[in-house]
Write an enzyme that holds these catalytic residues in place. Structure first.
Site, short mmCIF file in Angstrom:
data_model
loop_
_atom_site.label_atom_id
_atom_site.label_comp_id
_atom_site.label_asym_id
_atom_site.label_seq_id
_atom_site.Cartn_x
_atom_site.Cartn_y
_atom_site.Cartn_z
CG ASP A 203 40.10 39.99 43.56
OD1 ASP A 203 39.32 40.81 43.65
OD2 ASP A 203 41.23 39.82 43.34
CD GLU A 264 36.93 41.17 40.11
OE1 GLU A 264 36.53 42.34 39.82
OE2 GLU A 264 37.71 40.78 40.62
C1 GLC Z 1 39.34 43.01 41.75
C2 GLC Z 1 39.01 43.80 42.93
C3 GLC Z 1 39.87 45.11 42.83
C4 GLC Z 1 41.36 44.81 43.10
C5 GLC Z 1 41.72 43.85 42.03
C6 GLC Z 1 43.10 42.98 42.52
O1 GLC Z 1 39.09 43.79 40.47
O2 GLC Z 1 37.62 44.09 42.92
O3 GLC Z 1 39.67 46.01 44.04
O4 GLC Z 1 42.00 45.88 42.93
O5 GLC Z 1 40.73 42.71 41.67
O6 GLC Z 1 42.76 42.29 43.39
#
Ligand code: GLC
Ligand code: CA
Length: 538
Positions: A203, A264
């Site tokens: 994440d 991500e």
């Molecule tokens: C990422 C997740 C999202 C979350 C954010 C904070 O972007 O996909 O759902 O709100 O991180 O953890």
């Protein structure tokens, strides 16, 4: 099963555990519910399942606020249920990826509670990012930084200090310069890898390391392009973040097969290569298709850029049209040629008007196109049903912090997180024997799995046929473009597998091979209608 490269061309299905299937009828999806649906996942033809967070959490951000990293939320199940799901998935020939949230803990995490109790200057506070405030009595935040979901990025604690939170105030940012933080995450990763987890989705992987100067820059300065040289921004995408991932990679590679990871990282495309390199996480999400309009030139550019980037990093590319964070693509593509749905997302209204028939046709065509590409396809639960975004969630039922922290500006992400319809009737459309934690609209009935099972032209059966063909046609990671005009995206894979997508208004005729599949139920063989993808064999 032991192929170290299994992730390179995998079809990975993202499950948002609270909204997939509810075994005990409390309205919240659970691990037992997912386990009971493994035959469905196997028959869909995917290679792996990615579970969004299932850890203990107050759900201030849908589980991305983790109270304890090495446990299961009791409302979702137990560690025994987790072990069961891992072995059941493996028995079905499916891999499992879990979500790791390293930028922040929740404010209920033992470390944060300890930091609050221990007071300023303590080692417990050093695990987070605390600062004194401005103003005569420190009553003003240390800086005017904003949080991602709106509102201030610093929050004051009772003794007067302030802590940084990039996201909601219930998500305090960790201090990754602290060795204890680093070691504890290595323990967490090993904990899940030892339990048989095959990979990790990381994440906001670009946020971990920060170098916050004594004198804090203003928000405007932080956001101004060119104020910092690349890799040296105080808060994001710092080069040294890869020192952390090098340690993770060493751990991943100590397993057989090595554990996979996907970052991500919302960074410019050329910076993505670092996250995807074999010394770092190994793969990174390419989110370019999430904001692409229905436009052949744009698709062609995104595809070729990302295949180049993947080749440069030694990774394979990834393709994503939908996730738990974005308006579902069946809706986005129904909002007109150029819009990406952002305006609709922001206002929560129905203007521009959604054309569901067109949106679904394009979504089916887009998915078929991406499934013919080299690399991994990340699919989000419900897209195989062609589900549109749910716009009509009453304000008082909304859960997303983006809605509450940004009132009136953003409706947030609940519309893609509504529990799935499995049957056209019954309690919560077969989601479980009780209700659903987000209200399901009446029209969900028409999208139910059992309805689509019996319709050969349904989106579900299209996904099944496409995933089955894909698993048999997968070949070397390259393609050759075919020129069928400006409004057509067409390419051929080394084994002759050909995919043709018609973005224009005129029918495309193709006689270069036997037709295998079409995203349009009414297309004749060799005819690719507008808003359609067809696959051909050499
Ligand atoms: C990422 C997740 C999202 C979350 C954010 C904070 O972007 O996909 O759902 O709100 O991180 O953890
Ligand atoms: Ca439940």
């Amino acid at each position: 099963m032991n192929d170290p490269d299994w992730w390179r061309n995998a079809a990975v299905y993202q499950i948002y555990p609270r909204s997939f299937a509810d075994a005990n009828g409390d309205g919240i999806g659970d691990l037992a519910g997912i386990t009971s649906r493994i035959p469905y996942l196997r028959d869909l033809g995917i290679d792996a399942v990615w579970l969004s967070p299932f850890y203990p959490s107050a759900l201030s951000d849908g589980g991305y606020d983790v109270d304890e990293y090495r446990d299961v939320d009791p409302r979702i199940g137990s560690l025994d249920d987790f072990d069961l799901i891992v072995s059941a998935l493996h028995d079905a020939g499916l891999k499992i990826i879990v979500d790791i949230v390293p930028n922040h803990t929740s404010d209920r995490h033992a470390w944060f509670q300890e930091a609050l109790a221990a007071g300023p200057g303590s080692p417990a506070r050093d695990r987070y990012i605390f600062r004194g405030g401005k103003g005569e009595h420190g009553e003003l935040p240390p800086a005017d930084w904003q949080s991602k979901f709106g509102g201030p990025g610093w929050t004051r604690v009772p003794d007067g200090q302030w802590y940084l939170h990039t996201f909601a105030k219930e998500q305090p940012d960790l201090n990754w310069a602290n060795r204890e933080v680093r070691d504890d995450f290595l323990t967490t990763l090993a904990f899940w890898a030892d339990r048989g987890v095959d990979g990790f989705r990381v994440d906001v992987a670009h946020y971990l390391t920060k170098a916050i100067p004594e004198v804090l820059p203003s928000w405007e300065e932080l956001r101004s392009p060119g104020a910092y040289s690349e890799g040296f921004h105080p808060l994001v995408d710092r080069d040294e973040v890869h020192e952390i991932y090098a340690e993770w990679r060493a751990l991943f590679n100590s397993y057989a097969p090595p554990r996979a990871a996907v970052a991500e990282a919302w960074v410019p495309a050329h910076r993505r290569v670092r996250y995807a390199s074999p010394e770092s996480l190994g793969q990174a999400f390419n989110f370019d298709l999430l904001s692409a309009g229905w436009d052949a030139t744009e698709f062609r550019r995104i595809i070729s850029d990302n295949l180049d980037l993947a080749a440069r990093s030694g990774a394979s590319s990834t393709w994503v049209f939908s996730s738990h964070d974005k308006v579902r693509h069946a809706t986005r593509f129904g909002l007109g040629t150029r819009t990406n749905g952002k305006a609709w997302l922001l206002t929560g209204g129905t203007d521009p008007v959604e054309d569901r028939t067109l949106g679904l046709a394009r979504a089916r065509a887009a998915t078929l196109l991406s499934l013919a590409l080299p690399g991994s396809a990340y699919l989000y639960q419900g897209e195989e049903l062609g589900l549109p975004e749910v716009a009509e969630i009453p304000d008082e039922c909304r859960q997303d912090p983006a809605f509450y922290r940004n009132k009136g500006v953003e409706v947030g992400r609940d519309g893609c997180r509504v529990p799935l319809p499995w049957t056209p009737d019954g309690s919560s459309f077969g989601f479980g024997p009780g209700g659903a934690h987000l209200p399901q609209p009446a029209w969900f009935a028409g999208y139910a799995v059992t309805i689509q099972d019996n319709d050969p032209d349904s989106t579900l059966n299209l996904y099944r046929r496409a995933l089955d063909l894909r698993s048999r046609l997968r070949t070397q990671e390259s393609l050759e473009w075919l020129d069928l005009g400006p409004h057509v995206v067409a390419f051929r894979r080394p084994n002759g597998w050909t995919s043709i997508t018609n973005f224009g208004d005129e029918t495309v005729v193709f006689d270069g091979g036997e037709q295998l599949l079409s995203s349009s139920a009414t297309s004749e063989d060799g005819i690719v209608e507008p808003s359609t993808t067809a696959w051909f064999a050499a």
